[in-house]
Design a protein around this motif. Structure first.
Motif, short mmCIF file in Angstrom:
data_model
loop_
_atom_site.label_atom_id
_atom_site.label_comp_id
_atom_site.label_asym_id
_atom_site.label_seq_id
_atom_site.Cartn_x
_atom_site.Cartn_y
_atom_site.Cartn_z
N ALA A 1 0.00 -6.56 -11.74
CA ALA A 1 1.04 -7.49 -11.29
C ALA A 1 2.04 -6.79 -10.38
CB ALA A 1 1.74 -8.12 -12.49
N PHE A 2 2.32 -5.52 -10.68
CA PHE A 2 3.41 -4.86 -9.96
C PHE A 2 2.96 -3.84 -8.91
CE2 PHE A 2 5.56 -5.79 -14.14
CZ PHE A 2 6.27 -6.86 -13.64
N ALA A 3 1.81 -3.20 -9.12
CA ALA A 3 1.48 -2.09 -8.22
C ALA A 3 1.15 -2.57 -6.82
CB ALA A 3 0.32 -1.30 -8.79
N MET A 4 1.54 -1.78 -5.84
CA MET A 4 1.23 -2.10 -4.44
C MET A 4 -0.09 -1.40 -4.13
SD MET A 4 2.33 -3.03 -1.34
CE MET A 4 2.79 -2.50 0.28
N GLN A 5 -1.18 -2.15 -4.28
CA GLN A 5 -2.47 -1.52 -4.07
C GLN A 5 -3.21 -2.27 -2.98
OE1 GLN A 5 -3.05 -2.54 -8.16
NE2 GLN A 5 -3.98 -0.56 -8.50
N CYS A 6 -2.85 -2.03 -1.76
CA CYS A 6 -3.52 -2.74 -0.69
C CYS A 6 -3.22 -2.02 0.62
CB CYS A 6 -3.03 -4.19 -0.65
SG CYS A 6 -3.82 -5.18 0.60
N MET A 7 -4.22 -1.35 1.16
CA MET A 7 -4.01 -0.61 2.40
C MET A 7 -3.61 -1.52 3.55
SD MET A 7 -6.79 2.44 2.61
CE MET A 7 -8.19 1.37 2.83
N SER A 8 -4.24 -2.72 3.58
CA SER A 8 -3.95 -3.62 4.69
C SER A 8 -2.50 -4.07 4.66
CB SER A 8 -4.85 -4.84 4.63
OG SER A 8 -6.14 -4.48 4.26
N THR A 9 -1.96 -4.30 3.46
CA THR A 9 -0.56 -4.70 3.38
C THR A 9 0.35 -3.58 3.86
OG1 THR A 9 -1.09 -6.09 1.49
CG2 THR A 9 1.22 -5.65 1.87
N ILE A 10 0.03 -2.35 3.45
CA ILE A 10 0.83 -1.22 3.89
C ILE A 10 0.81 -1.13 5.41
CG2 ILE A 10 1.01 1.31 3.83
CD1 ILE A 10 -0.02 1.16 0.95
N ALA A 11 -0.38 -1.32 5.97
CA ALA A 11 -0.50 -1.25 7.43
C ALA A 11 0.34 -2.34 8.09
CB ALA A 11 -1.96 -1.39 7.83
N ILE A 12 0.31 -3.54 7.52
CA ILE A 12 1.04 -4.64 8.17
C ILE A 12 2.55 -4.45 8.02
CG2 ILE A 12 1.19 -6.39 6.34
CD1 ILE A 12 -0.20 -7.35 9.58
N VAL A 13 2.98 -3.93 6.87
CA VAL A 13 4.41 -3.70 6.67
C VAL A 13 4.88 -2.61 7.64
CG1 VAL A 13 6.18 -2.87 5.07
CG2 VAL A 13 4.43 -4.44 4.27
N LYS A 14 4.04 -1.62 7.84
CA LYS A 14 4.39 -0.57 8.78
C LYS A 14 4.58 -1.18 10.17
CE LYS A 14 2.95 3.08 11.56
NZ LYS A 14 2.04 2.94 12.69
N ARG A 15 3.67 -2.06 10.55
CA ARG A 15 3.77 -2.64 11.88
C ARG A 15 4.99 -3.55 12.02
NH1 ARG A 15 -0.69 -6.53 13.44
NH2 ARG A 15 0.95 -8.06 13.62
#
Lengths: 77, 654
Positions: B609-623
């Motif tokens: 429920a809490f962990a941020m486990q998604c490379m694509s999300t990290i990439a999009i947040v970076k952008r």
């Protein structure tokens, strides 16, 4: 003396003519959507807690926050 | 065969996309998903036997003075002749109901000197609304050709196509530009200049329309005021909104369960079939233990994803979403969010990536940043398979509470948990972030309309397809990688497995021996070694090293969890069984207690429920935030919360 009204003073159903505003306070998008001097504005509804405010500006239906609405000077009709 | 490039542009809510769908049919594709041209759809249209058109659907925008990233895409394409999508001809789509405002962007585009056609959409409403337009005169005053179309009734489309064909006969004379020099003399300041320019353009349009446009005011009534009275009422409004959400979540779980079970079983069967019918060897193993379960792990999403996209797409198309934004803005602002954050937060239940991109509509930077940071807390569909399988393992199917299905209620509670966490995190961020930016909240309240089936269907199919393919690539790659890591290992342990195990358990029958050998092999594979290495860290959460591997792999994407476990449990396993059955029978190696006990189950649920486990999300947040700072902070904080809550839950329950 004529009292200065702003859009935020208008009651539901009231109509007014946009008189003036300082373009620094108003998003360009709002101006482009028709918020320009001389156009009419009508308050259609206020959200619960009075804010945002739902307007008909010269045929365009949109909602803005009171914060912006209070920067637009109008003359009541 | 000649090919011409056509750009479609217009205000939001003018039916531009419907027109695009009419012109191109199913012949369309969306640009790279995480790429920069995300909203730029391209489609093919056959104009005549010799000529085809490549039609670019640019994001809806009110003007060419880009105030958001989406609008920027449109400006870039139209203002740079070197751009690969620079069009031969532009079609500006306007809505008959608000011609003056819709024509504003037309005047700006016309000034760019590209041949420009005007398509007046929703022409079918003209009679209803008592509208009369002098088309030849309007064409003359605007230096253009006009097509009256109705994308809803499929009228005027062939006429528009003909016009596109003869684009080189259309004037490229600007209709306003000559006045610009005058403008710059008056106003040196950019803001003042834009204001003045807007005023002048509207003045021009007012004069043009006075001569060409008339409307009988008696016919101007619509259902807007009637529906608004109910849908944004201070009591019913909220009631309707929450009832809709509640229905969605109850339906989501019970409706998609059947196709999901079916998909799960089909892939288990397929995998088994391959194993029994193809020649034994590395490739067959890769197929049966790596690729097929991997693909299955993606396909299983389709029912839920499609359903969520269907829901959001109907809400957007009907015009209801803007009313929700209006209703929720004041409340959301208390938590440092905007009414417009509702759209990302709801879309986030499908996937955080499009949701974070939807945050672009939020004009205020602070509110937008907070929305981006908290959106991944909402329960995205990638968490659903994890939730679904764990819930079904720790809560009996027949359990009911007040005649509601308990499994469904637990799932709802998890959605609620995600949403509440997002809101609380937003409130905290609002306190600690020292950013001041202007509110600039403007939301158009479009006319209500019945969503067009074709638009909704294309939208759902398009989004589901991109999601499945993009997520699918990652999941498939990871499944294969995991299979490799689980099938090979350091040293000679794997080759010697049979001897060692036979020696150790001389009394076992063949079947028991096979199981022992399989688990011995897995334990000594690369992945086994890695899992053992991290075991001390995850043991306090109630996980064994196999779950640990799945959690590690999930940092690429959550949905990998089930697929990874499927791969781990199926390597070397000969019986046909679904992943759920295998998980149920799994026991700890030392204590022989069931692995998926209530305590471990709850701990896994909270972790996911809490962990941020998604490379694509990290990439999009970076952008979207222009740098690594925010995605890294976001990931550490979210994963920290995940570890701590999972730890507490397991220690209390075990």
């Amino acid at each position: 003396m004529i009292k200065n009204h702003t859009v935020s003073d208008l009651q539901r159903g009231e109509r007014a003519i946009i008189k003036s505003f300082n373009e620094v306070d108003i998003p360009l998008k709002l101006i482009e959507m028709g918020c320009i001097e001389g156009n009419y504005v009508e308050v259609l509804q206020r959200a619960p807690m009075q804010d945002p405010i739902y307007l008909n500006i010269s045929g365009t239906y949109l909602a803005i926050r009171l914060e912006i609405a209070s920067k637009i000077l109008v003359e009541k009709l | 065969m000649k090919n011409i490039k056509v750009a479609l542009i217009g205000n939001p809510n003018t039916g531009k996309t419907s027109l695009f769908n009419r012109l191109t049919g199913l012949n369309q594709k969306v640009g790279n998903y995480p790429g920069i041209t995300v909203d730029q759809k391209i489609g093919k249209s056959v104009l005549s036997q010799e000529v085809t058109a490549e039609i670019i659907d640019l994001p809806g925008t009110y003007s060419l003075n880009a105030s958001s990233l989406d609008e920027d895409v449109a400006v870039k394409v139209l203002s740079d002749p070197q751009n690969k999508n620079y069009p031969d001809v532009v079609v500006v789509v306007v809505d008959i109901e608000n011609l003056k405002r819709n024509l504003f962007i037309y005047t700006q585009i016309k000034d760019l000197g590209i041949p420009t056609i005007l398509a007046i959409n929703m022409a079918d409403r003209m009679a209803d609304r008592g509208i009369d337009i002098d088309i030849p005169k309007l064409e003359a005053l605007l230096f253009t050709k006009i097509a009256l179309v109705s994308s809803k009734q499929n009228k005027g489309i062939s006429y528009l196509k003909k016009m596109i064909l003869s684009y080189n006969t259309i004037s490229t004379t600007p209709c306003f530009k000559e006045q610009e020099t005058v403008l710059s003399k008056f106003a040196k300041d950019e803001t003042k200049k834009h204001h003045l320019e807007t005023v002048r353009r509207y003045q021009f349009l007012k004069e043009v329309l006075q001569e060409t446009f008339s409307q009988d005011p008696h016919n101007a009534k619509d259902i807007r005021s009637y529906l608004d009275r109910i849908l944004i009422h201070k009591v019913y409004g909220y009631f309707i909104f929450f009832a809709l959400l509640f229905t969605l979540f109850q339906a989501l779980f019970s409706w998609s369960e059947i196709p999901m079970d079916f998909i799960d079983n089909t892939f288990a069967f397929l995998s088994e079939w391959v194993k029994n019918n193809l020649a034994k060897g590395t490739f067959t193993n890769l197929l049966a233990e790596g690729i097929i379960p991997g693909i299955g792990g993606v396909v299983i999403f389709i029912p839920q994803i499609a359903f969520l996209f269907l829901f959001t797409s109907v809400l957007e198309e009907s015009g209801y979403m803007s009313r929700v934004v209006f209703l929720m803005d004041r409340i959301m602002r208390k938590f440092g969010l905007s009414g417009k954050s509702i759209v990302p937060l709801i879309s986030g239940t499908a996937c955080a990536i499009p949701a974070i991109m939807a945050a672009r509509n939020i004009e205020n930077w602070k509110e937008r940043l907070i929305t981006i940071l908290v959106t991944p807390f909402t329960t995205c569909s990638a968490r659903l398979p994890v939730y679904a399988i764990i819930i079904s393992l720790i809560i009996p199917t027949e359990a009911t509470f007040l005649s509601f299905n308990v499994q469904g209620l637990v799932l709802m509670a998890l959605y609620l948990l995600g949403f509440v966490t997002a809101i609380l995190a937003a409130a905290l961020l609002d306190k600690f972030l020292k950013i001041t930016s202007k509110s600039y909240f403007v939301v158009e309240m479009p006319n209500y309309k019945l969503p067009l089936f074709k638009n909704v269907a294309i939208n759902v199919a398009e989004k589901t397809k991109t999601f499945v393919f993009e997520a699918g690539k990652i999941i498939l790659a990871i499944s294969i990688l995991i299979w490799g890591l689980a099938s090979y290992g350091p040293g000679k342990h794997i080759q010697q497995a049979t001897e060692v195990v036979t020696e150790q358990y001389p009394n076992y029958n063949t079947e028991a021996l096979q199981t022992e050998i399989a688990s011995y092999k897995l334990e000594h594979s690369y992945i086994g070694v890695m899992g053992k290495f991290i075991e001390p860290v995850i043991k306090p959460l109630g996980y064994d090293w196999k779950i640990g591997i799945a959690v590690l792999a999930s940092f690429a994407a959550r949905e990998v969890f089930v697929g990874t476990l499927a791969t781990i449990y199926s390597v070397g396993n000969e019986q046909e069984s679904t992943i759920k059955e295998r998980m149920k029978n799994e026991v700890f190696q030392d204590s022989k207690k069931q692995v998926y006990s209530f305590a471990t189950g709850v701990s896994i649920l909270l972790f996911y429920a809490f962990a941020m486990q998604c490379m694509s999300t990290i990439a999009i947040v970076k952008r979207e935030t222009n740098g690594w700072k925010w995605p890294l902070i976001q990931m550490s904080v979210m994963s920290g919360i995940a570890y701590i809550t999972a730890f507490i839950a397991y220690q209390l329950l075990a």
